[in-house]
Write a protein that holds these residues in place. Structure first.
Motif, PDB file in Angstrom:
ATOM      1  N   SER A 152      32.294  70.145  36.372  1.00  0.00           N
ATOM      2  CA  SER A 152      32.565  71.371  35.622  1.00  0.00           C
ATOM      3  C   SER A 152      34.051  71.696  35.557  1.00  0.00           C
ATOM      4  CB  SER A 152      31.821  72.551  36.265  1.00  0.00           C
ATOM      5  OG  SER A 152      32.229  72.722  37.616  1.00  0.00           O
ATOM      6  N   MET A 153      34.890  70.712  35.836  1.00  0.00           N
ATOM      7  CA  MET A 153      36.321  70.993  35.897  1.00  0.00           C
ATOM      8  C   MET A 153      37.116  69.795  35.430  1.00  0.00           C
ATOM      9  SD  MET A 153      38.413  72.377  39.211  1.00  0.00           S
ATOM     10  CE  MET A 153      40.117  72.920  39.075  1.00  0.00           C
ATOM     11  N   TRP A 206      29.834  73.580  28.296  1.00  0.00           N
ATOM     12  CA  TRP A 206      31.078  72.893  28.005  1.00  0.00           C
ATOM     13  C   TRP A 206      32.189  73.396  28.926  1.00  0.00           C
ATOM     14  CZ3 TRP A 206      31.744  68.877  24.673  1.00  0.00           C
ATOM     15  CH2 TRP A 206      30.677  68.592  23.820  1.00  0.00           C
ATOM     16  N   HIS A 207      33.108  72.516  29.209  1.00  0.00           N
ATOM     17  CA  HIS A 207      34.279  72.857  30.017  1.00  0.00           C
ATOM     18  C   HIS A 207      35.493  72.232  29.331  1.00  0.00           C
ATOM     19  CE1 HIS A 207      31.311  73.902  33.080  1.00  0.00           C
ATOM     20  NE2 HIS A 207      30.751  72.745  32.800  1.00  0.00           N
ATOM     21  N   PHE A 222      40.945  68.429  26.291  1.00  0.00           N
ATOM     22  CA  PHE A 222      39.930  67.613  26.950  1.00  0.00           C
ATOM     23  C   PHE A 222      38.660  68.436  27.109  1.00  0.00           C
ATOM     24  CE2 PHE A 222      44.134  66.368  28.412  1.00  0.00           C
ATOM     25  CZ  PHE A 222      44.137  65.010  28.111  1.00  0.00           C
ATOM     26  N   LEU A 223      37.540  67.864  26.699  1.00  0.00           N
ATOM     27  CA  LEU A 223      36.248  68.546  26.788  1.00  0.00           C
ATOM     28  C   LEU A 223      35.328  67.754  27.703  1.00  0.00           C
ATOM     29  CD1 LEU A 223      35.694  69.410  23.001  1.00  0.00           C
ATOM     30  CD2 LEU A 223      36.867  70.763  24.753  1.00  0.00           C
ATOM     31  N   SER A 228      30.146  63.631  30.121  1.00  0.00           N
ATOM     32  CA  SER A 228      30.860  63.026  29.001  1.00  0.00           C
ATOM     33  C   SER A 228      32.220  63.699  28.827  1.00  0.00           C
ATOM     34  CB  SER A 228      30.049  63.167  27.716  1.00  0.00           C
ATOM     35  OG  SER A 228      30.765  62.659  26.610  1.00  0.00           O
ATOM     36  N   VAL A 229      33.271  62.880  28.678  1.00  0.00           N
ATOM     37  CA  VAL A 229      34.627  63.395  28.514  1.00  0.00           C
ATOM     38  C   VAL A 229      35.187  62.891  27.186  1.00  0.00           C
ATOM     39  CG1 VAL A 229      36.941  63.530  29.501  1.00  0.00           C
ATOM     40  CG2 VAL A 229      34.952  63.358  31.011  1.00  0.00           C
TER      41      VAL A 229
END
Length: 695
Positions: free
Chosen positions: A376-377, A672-673, A682-683, A688-689
């Motif tokens: 989450s970060m 989403w983060h 960056f998501l 998934s990044v």
């Protein structure tokens, strides 16, 4: 280990300078090699301080003080002089962990180990006192465990018996919890002060905890002067031996010779330093140091020793560096397989002809399934973006192409990870130790035992790391002294749990709890500075800029950072501001951007005047994630039916200002983060990044 930079010396006396080990408040520490290949640490007074006669005298006194002690139980000074107007001190390497590090890694010593430690340290103190000196700062971090026994380091505040402790205004005369009552009170001290410190050290060695504890430094010092030591967990056989050392009255404490006789370690107790888990650890350090010495002394015909080879060898080391008068321990744990350090150039921003409104652009890279599904970060630093790895620990991938650069499997992502400087980040391991690493290479820098459950934030000058401890307290980790500066608590009636968020500015740590309570602690001592109860419905990250802190909740507030006084307020448009009011704010140029009642607003940060809403995202509610500003765009995480991330034009005065550019919403319902740096957003979503461009 850092390479030399502009202004660093190439040679000091007989020592060829090969790299930088670290730096503290008074000096910079280099690694040097003499003509015989012997390694030494060379500490040099900072150039801006060298002209200060008092400081220069104090610096050189460290060398003279240490040289006056001939005991084999202390770190040996091998040279000192003034060169080019700057004094320097050279000291030997000591191979082994400090007592603090050993207890943190392996737990308390057994009874035989404590007896052996007591006898060795008391013998060393006896020899120090015979030289007419008092150490005055004996503590676990100043004791290095070697195969020949404990060695005492750091004579930075030692003084002759007839003198008072040398301190500056506001400076503690000894480490809280280890200095004797007479030191705390600023009175004249004698050798018995070192015996008190020895007693406190032995409590720590036997239990893993300090003899005197408190919520902050002042509380610890009060306990030293007025309270009783916590001896209930000390083994029963050792309790009556340690207690006399901790007597309030100096005259009631035993002499070092009596301590040696009372503890009477059993035959063979000294084998502790050469056998078992601790002995193996010490041996590993010695082997590495021998390897370093060999590498440093390797030569090629008609060539000088290679600094590159030397630095590479040091990168694979693990020795503890003992300095006669300063910062004591540096762990070099990563091997020569380290990737090259680098910085990434900012990505090119999209021009108007390179994207179509309403359609998300082609990602710079990804999406890649490279993170933990529970991650989450995201933390972009230098040339990498860091996140929780797919199996365990942390992973870093290059910001330019998404390729993995390094992993740290023993770091605990659940505690969080934070940017510390332009080159370093901090994290924590499962044991609660705060760890600093080089962001580009993953190289270990330092560690401080802190019982950290969550890392909250870092000070803007990188001097402190604020953590929530496993005991529910807030602690400030001093990044220079590598110790806990203070521990504090939330105001009465307020509970802080891992859901809390925080931001820091000059002199203040501002925390928002899961219940929406804001409070500020003084960064100097942890005392409560101000509080704002029940302003938000959830934990919302404050935004600090200079002397103001902006907070969301029932209204968007700008508060004076020091006092908590209201500077301006922007009312919520929601019919239920307790639940649907202002979200976490973000600073964007001359404005503050935040979600309120499902809309994205921009407010003048000087006056609080509202400029109208920028956009109406699809069902967005107050978000713990602040808007992200990058380039001429502002990004928000949406809710409702889109469950994506939208980019809006952020260009006040332009006709397209506040227009929706696109929404990135692949087949996912979130959460989403996001994070951004270097014209890249960056998501992160369910492992998934993806990296997206900005305009």
């Amino acid at each position: 280990m850092q390479p030399l930079s502009f202004g660093d010396p190439i040679r000091l006396g007989p020592y060829r300078i090969a790299g930088v080990l670290g730096e503290g408040g008074m000096g910079k520490v280099y690694v040097g090699q003499d003509g015989s290949g012997r390694l030494a640490a060379v500490k040099v007074l900072r150039p801006e301080l060298a002209h200060n006669r008092d400081l220069a005298q104090r610096f050189l006194r460290e060398a003279r003080t240490a040289q006056a002690v001939t005991s084999t139980g202390v770190a040996r000074v091998v040279g000192s002089q003034t060169e080019g107007g700057r004094p320097w001190i050279a000291t030997e390497y000591l191979s082994g962990p400090t007592l603090q590090q050993a207890v943190t890694a392996h737990g308390p010593l057994d009874e035989a180990g404590v007896r052996a430690l007591a006898g060795a340290l008391a013998s060393t103190l006896q020899e120090i006192h015979a030289s007419g000196l008092i150490h005055r700062d004996l503590k676990p971090a100043n004791i290095v465990l070697t195969s020949s026994g404990p060695r005492v380091i750091d004579f930075g505040i030692a003084r002759p018996e007839h003198g008072l402790t040398l301190t500056t205004t506001g400076q503690a005369p000894a480490t809280p919890g280890y200095g004797a009552p007479e030191q705390v009170l600023g009175r004249r001290v004698g050798p018995s002060a070192d015996v008190f410190s020895l007693g406190a050290v032995l409590v720590y060695a036997a239990t893993g905890r300090q003899a005197y504890e408190g919520a902050h430094v002042a509380a610890v010092q009060y306990e030293v002067v007025h309270g009783s030591p916590a001896l209930h967990t000390v083994p029963e056989a050792l309790r009556p031996l340690i207690a006399p050392c901790l007597a309030k009255e100096p005259a009631h404490r035993p002499l070092p010779s009596s301590v040696i006789q009372a503890f009477a370690p059993p035959r063979g107790a000294d084998r502790l330093w050469r056998r078992g888990t601790l002995g193996r650890q010490i041996k590993e350090h010695e082997t590495r140091t021998n390897t370093l010495t060999g590498a440093a002394g390797t030569t090629v015909a008609a060539a000088k020793p290679s600094r590159r080879r030397f630095l590479t060898s040091l990168a694979g080391g693990g020795a503890v560096l003992a300095l006669g008068g300063g910062a004591a321990a540096w762990w070099l744990t990563r091997g020569p397989e380290l990737p090259a350090a680098a910085d990434a150039a900012p990505a090119e921003r999209l021009t108007s002809g390179e994207y179509e409104r309403g359609a998300p652009p082609q990602p710079l890279w990804g999406p890649l399934e490279v993170a933990s599904r529970s991650a989450s970060m995201l933390l972009p630093v230098r040339d990498v973006v860091v996140f929780a790895g797919p199996s365990e620990g942390l992973a870093a991938h290059r910001v330019t192409d998404g390729r993995r650069k390094w992993t740290l499997p023993k770091v605990s992502p659940s505690a969080g990870f934070l940017r510390l400087t332009a080159e370093q980040f901090v994290a924590a391991d499962a044991g609660g130790n705060v760890l600093a690493h080089d962001a580009s290479t993953g190289e270990f820098r330092w560690s401080v035992p802190a019982k950290a459950e969550k890392l909250l934030t870092t000070a803007p000058d990188a001097a402190l790391v604020y953590v929530l401890t496993k005991d529910g307290e807030i602690a400030a980790v001093d990044t220079e002294d590598r110790e806990i500066r203070w521990t504090g608590e939330a105001p009465a009636g307020i509970t802080v749990d891992p859901a809390a968020v925080a931001a820091a500015g000059a002199g203040r740590l501002v925390v928002c709890t899961a219940d929406g309570h804001y409070f500020a602690l003084d960064s100097a001592d942890g005392r409560n500075a101000w509080q704002l109860d029940g302003h938000a419905g959830t934990a919302l990250t404050p935004a600090v800029e200079e002397r103001l802190v902006h907070v969301g909740g029932k209204s968007l507030l700008a508060l004076d950072l020091e006092s908590g006084d209201e500077v301006w307020s922007a009312a919520s448009h929601s019919l239920d501001p307790d639940q649907n009011g202002w979200g976490s704010p973000a600073i964007t140029g001359d404005h503050v951007a935040a979600i309120d009642d499902g809309r994205l607003y921009r407010v003048d940060k000087a006056s609080g005047t509202e400029g109208g809403y920028l956009a109406w995202p699809d069902g967005t509610l107050p978000s713990r994630t602040p808007p992200v500003v990058q380039g001429r765009s502002v990004w928000v995480i949406e809710g409702g039916s889109s469950s994506g991330v939208s980019a809006f034009m952020n260009f006040p005065g332009d006709e397209s200002d506040s227009d929706l550019m696109w929404t990135y919403e692949p087949e996912s319902e979130g959460p989403w983060h996001m994070a951004a740096a270097g014209n890249r957003v960056f998501l992160l979503n369910k492992g998934s990044v993806v990296a997206l461009p900005v305009f």
